[in-house]
Design a protein around this motif. Structure first.
Motif, PDB file in Angstrom:
ATOM      1  N   UNK A 194       0.462  -1.416  -0.188  1.00 10.41           N
ATOM      2  CA  UNK A 194      -0.305   0.631  -0.277  1.00 10.41           C
ATOM      3  C   UNK A 194       0.709   1.190  -0.166  1.00 10.41           C
ATOM      4  N   UNK A 195       1.936   1.385   0.979  1.00  8.56           N
ATOM      5  CA  UNK A 195       3.193   2.490   0.989  1.00  8.56           C
ATOM      6  C   UNK A 195       3.695   2.633  -0.064  1.00  8.56           C
ATOM      7  N   UNK A 196       3.769   2.652  -1.336  1.00 10.04           N
ATOM      8  CA  UNK A 196       4.620   1.740  -2.173  1.00 10.04           C
ATOM      9  C   UNK A 196       4.307   3.304  -3.525  1.00 10.04           C
ATOM     10  N   UNK A 197       2.341   3.501  -3.147  1.00  9.45           N
ATOM     11  CA  UNK A 197       1.614   4.073  -3.796  1.00  9.45           C
ATOM     12  C   UNK A 197       2.669   5.273  -3.797  1.00  9.45           C
ATOM     13  N   UNK A 198       2.773   5.404  -1.777  1.00  5.81           N
ATOM     14  CA  UNK A 198       2.645   6.936  -1.786  1.00  5.81           C
ATOM     15  C   UNK A 198       4.356   7.262  -1.571  1.00  5.81           C
ATOM     16  N   UNK A 199       4.478   8.551  -1.836  1.00  5.91           N
ATOM     17  CA  UNK A 199       6.348   9.148  -2.453  1.00  5.91           C
ATOM     18  C   UNK A 199       6.783   9.768  -0.511  1.00  5.91           C
ATOM     19  N   UNK A 200       6.958   8.214   0.068  1.00  4.47           N
ATOM     20  CA  UNK A 200       6.732   8.752   1.859  1.00  4.47           C
ATOM     21  C   UNK A 200       8.724   9.815   1.756  1.00  4.47           C
ATOM     22  N   UNK A 201       9.539   9.156   0.734  1.00  3.92           N
ATOM     23  CA  UNK A 201      10.974   9.519   1.014  1.00  3.92           C
ATOM     24  C   UNK A 201      10.727  11.379   1.231  1.00  3.92           C
ATOM     25  N   UNK A 202       9.696  11.493  -0.582  1.00  3.50           N
ATOM     26  CA  UNK A 202       9.488  13.256  -0.866  1.00  3.50           C
ATOM     27  C   UNK A 202       8.700  13.792   0.970  1.00  3.50           C
TER      28      UNK A 202
END
Length: 585
Positions: free
Chosen positions: A312-320
């Motif tokens: 699920x999280x892979x679709x969100x730009x967490x690093x950004x």
């Protein structure tokens, strides 16, 4: 190699040396990082052990230095923790182990196996055995009586790992010897052990054998530096060393365990112990931003839901969006809710129920779930139900990680469930009994001790293994091992391990930074976002405005992690609990 091969480790108190930064060269002598110290990554080039108790880590490291592989060291650590960390290390509990055997010359790839040595319900167990006369779940039955005790798997699991994947350079007796010596000769009580015995005093003193072993004749707890002798446990270890697993699962030890359980209101028999089986299972596998994640399959829920949340999280730009931002934490919390809702419905012992592992861990299912996450609003738990992933196909626990010079690795998590389990010692054995059967669903829809809701898939049944959150995990990149990690923490194990991975992969942290960073947790029910201290007040305010019910609570987990780089190992023990140590050479 004699029975006293590793005894030199025990002869003197541990000498702590300064930790080596990851960018530095490996130390010629063992590099030790205590959980009481400021956390820097420990560096080494040959082998490394990270565990929740320093003496056990040293014992494992000595095995590596004597030519043992990661499995040999892990077995020695597992037996040692039964002596040095009795609230979680154990002979009377069970757990999970992931073993990675590095590819040998001429082989295209290595081997990864999941060893399930989880406790099992006895044959006499039945679906409603934890309900009272009115049909309500009775927590005293499921947590504090003999009914709570599962057939232990630890001895069988460690022996199986040694026999099947050990180097062949050590007998099982040689790997047990350091633990036996500590138990028989006595060991100095650490501050962590003194603290935990003080907390558990009222419960442990109800049992005559536990009171005799763990408290002074005056009734006072042992203090830091006092000598704790566990002769009965030493005798049990001696019997296992001499007879192998039969020394535990048959004969006097088995008879004492069965009688102790029966006397406490349970129905375990010697036949239940003799019938215990270790299971090798195919690990759960997933991918995350170019890394491969390998973790424990059911009856652990950990691997499935770590992979599901990462998908699920892979679709969100967490690093950004960055570590600790309201946006990152909101997306992580919403993903966690979805996974824990599914856990309540679909997860159980795969030998008894069909668990849709492939569907739950599929990218397509994660895509569907991600679409339900609202950017500016926390969805109340009442709005979230278990999904449709068809088609079908302790907090007192302890974890240790081991990597050897050849790249073999072990990630192992095992437990008694509560601290000191059910609080009963089988007379004459020194063995604390687990209360692991509380992890079953006593009644579908009723929370267990960790607030987790379970359904029919995790209902009590004879010879069934209760669902667990234990999540020994490894991460690979292009086939090469890069991370070995795991943690105790009950339901929070899943999210703790998840955050180690996210911190390393998304936020570029070294292993010490990933370890000490503040943690968060949401498990759907209760409907609260649990956070450790350390997040920005502005972030907490923004999350509250989005509708999250924030609960600042005590620290979560005790990760023991090793980061693997070409020619270099770096590791860190979590400072959240005292007495841990990462050691390498």
């Amino acid at each position: 190699m004699g029975r006293t091969l590793l005894g030199s480790v025990l002869a003197a108190s541990l000498a702590f040396v300064p930790a080596v930064l990851a960018s530095g060269s490996a130390a010629a002598q063992p590099a030790i990082l205590s959980g009481n110290d400021r956390v820097h990554p420990v560096a080494a080039s040959h082998g490394m052990v990270a565990s929740q108790e320093a003496r056990a880590s040293e014992i494992g490291l000595e095995v590596l230095k004597k030519g043992g592989n990661a499995v040999d060291a892990a077995v020695a650590v597992g037996f040692a923790l039964a002596v040095t960390l009795p609230r979680a290390g154990n002979l009377g509990g069970g757990g999970f182990m992931i073993v990675h055997l590095a590819a040998k010359e001429g082989e295209a790839s290595g081997k990864i196996v999941a060893i399930d040595y989880r406790e099992m319900a006895p044959k006499a167990a039945f679906r409603d055995m934890f309900l009272d006369k009115e049909g309500n779940a009775d927590s005293d039955r499921s947590r504090y009586s003999g009914l709570a005790v599962g057939v232990p798997g630890t001895v069988a699991g460690l022996a199986h790992a040694h026999k099947t994947y050990g180097s062949g350079k050590f007998t099982l007796a040689e790997l047990i010897a350091p633990a036996e010596e500590l138990a028989r000769g006595g060991m100095a009580v650490s501050d962590d052990l003194a603290w935990s015995l003080g907390l558990a005093m009222l419960r442990l003193k109800k049992d005559p054998d536990a009171a005799r072993i763990f408290y002074q004749p005056s009734g006072a707890p042992y203090g830091v530096g006092d000598t704790l002798v566990q002769k009965d446990l030493a005798d049990s270890l001696q019997r296992i060393a001499d007879e192998g697993p039969d020394g535990f699962y048959k004969g006097p030890v088995a008879a004492a365990i069965a009688k102790a359980v029966t006397d406490a209101g349970g129905a375990m028999t010697e036949d239940d112990l003799a019938a215990y089986e270790v299971k090798e299972r195919e690990p759960v596998r997933g991918s995350y931003r170019g890394f491969d994640v390998v973790s424990m399959p059911p009856p652990s829920s950990g691997g499935v839901h770590i992979v599901q949340i990462l998908n699920i999280l892979e679709g969100f730009p967490l690093a950004a969006s960055g570590f600790g931002s309201a946006e990152t934490m909101h997306e992580m919390a919403e993903a966690m809710k979805l996974a824990f809702a599914d856990r309540s419905e679909f997860l159980g012992d795969p030998d008894h129920v069909a668990v849709p592992v492939k569907a739950l861990t599929s990218k397509a299912y994660a895509d569907d779930l991600r679409k339900t996450i609202e950017k500016e609003r926390a969805r109340p738990a009442a709005e979230i139900k278990p999904g449709d992933p068809a088609p079908y196909e302790s907090a007192e626990t302890t974890h240790f990680s081991v990597v050897d010079a050849d790249g073999n690795a072990v990630s192992n998590t095992y437990t008694l469930n509560f601290s000191y389990g059910v609080g009963i010692v089988a007379p004459g054995t020194g063995i604390l009994l687990n209360n692991e059967l509380d992890d079953f669903s006593a009644k579908p829809g009723v929370a267990n001790a960790y607030g987790l809701i379970g359904g029919e898939a995790n209902a009590v049944a004879p010879r069934k293994r209760p669902l667990s959150s234990m999540s020994p995990t490894m991460v690979f990149k292009d086939g090469a091992l890069v991370l070995v990690t795991g943690s105790p923490g009950g339901s929070r194990i899943i999210t703790t391990v998840l955050q180690i991975i996210v911190n390393v992969v998304d936020h570029g942290m070294n292993i010490a930074e990933a370890t000490v960073a503040p943690r968060m947790h949401h498990q759907w029910l209760p409907d609260e976002l649990r956070v450790e201290e350390g997040f920005s007040p502005d972030t907490i305010r923004l999350l509250t405005e989005r509708g999250h019910e924030i609960a600042v609570k005590t620290t979560m987990g005790s990760t023991q992690s090793i980061r693997v780089r070409p020619g270099m190992l770096t590791g860190a023990s979590d400072p959240r609990r005292r007495g841990a140590a990462t050691v390498g050479y």
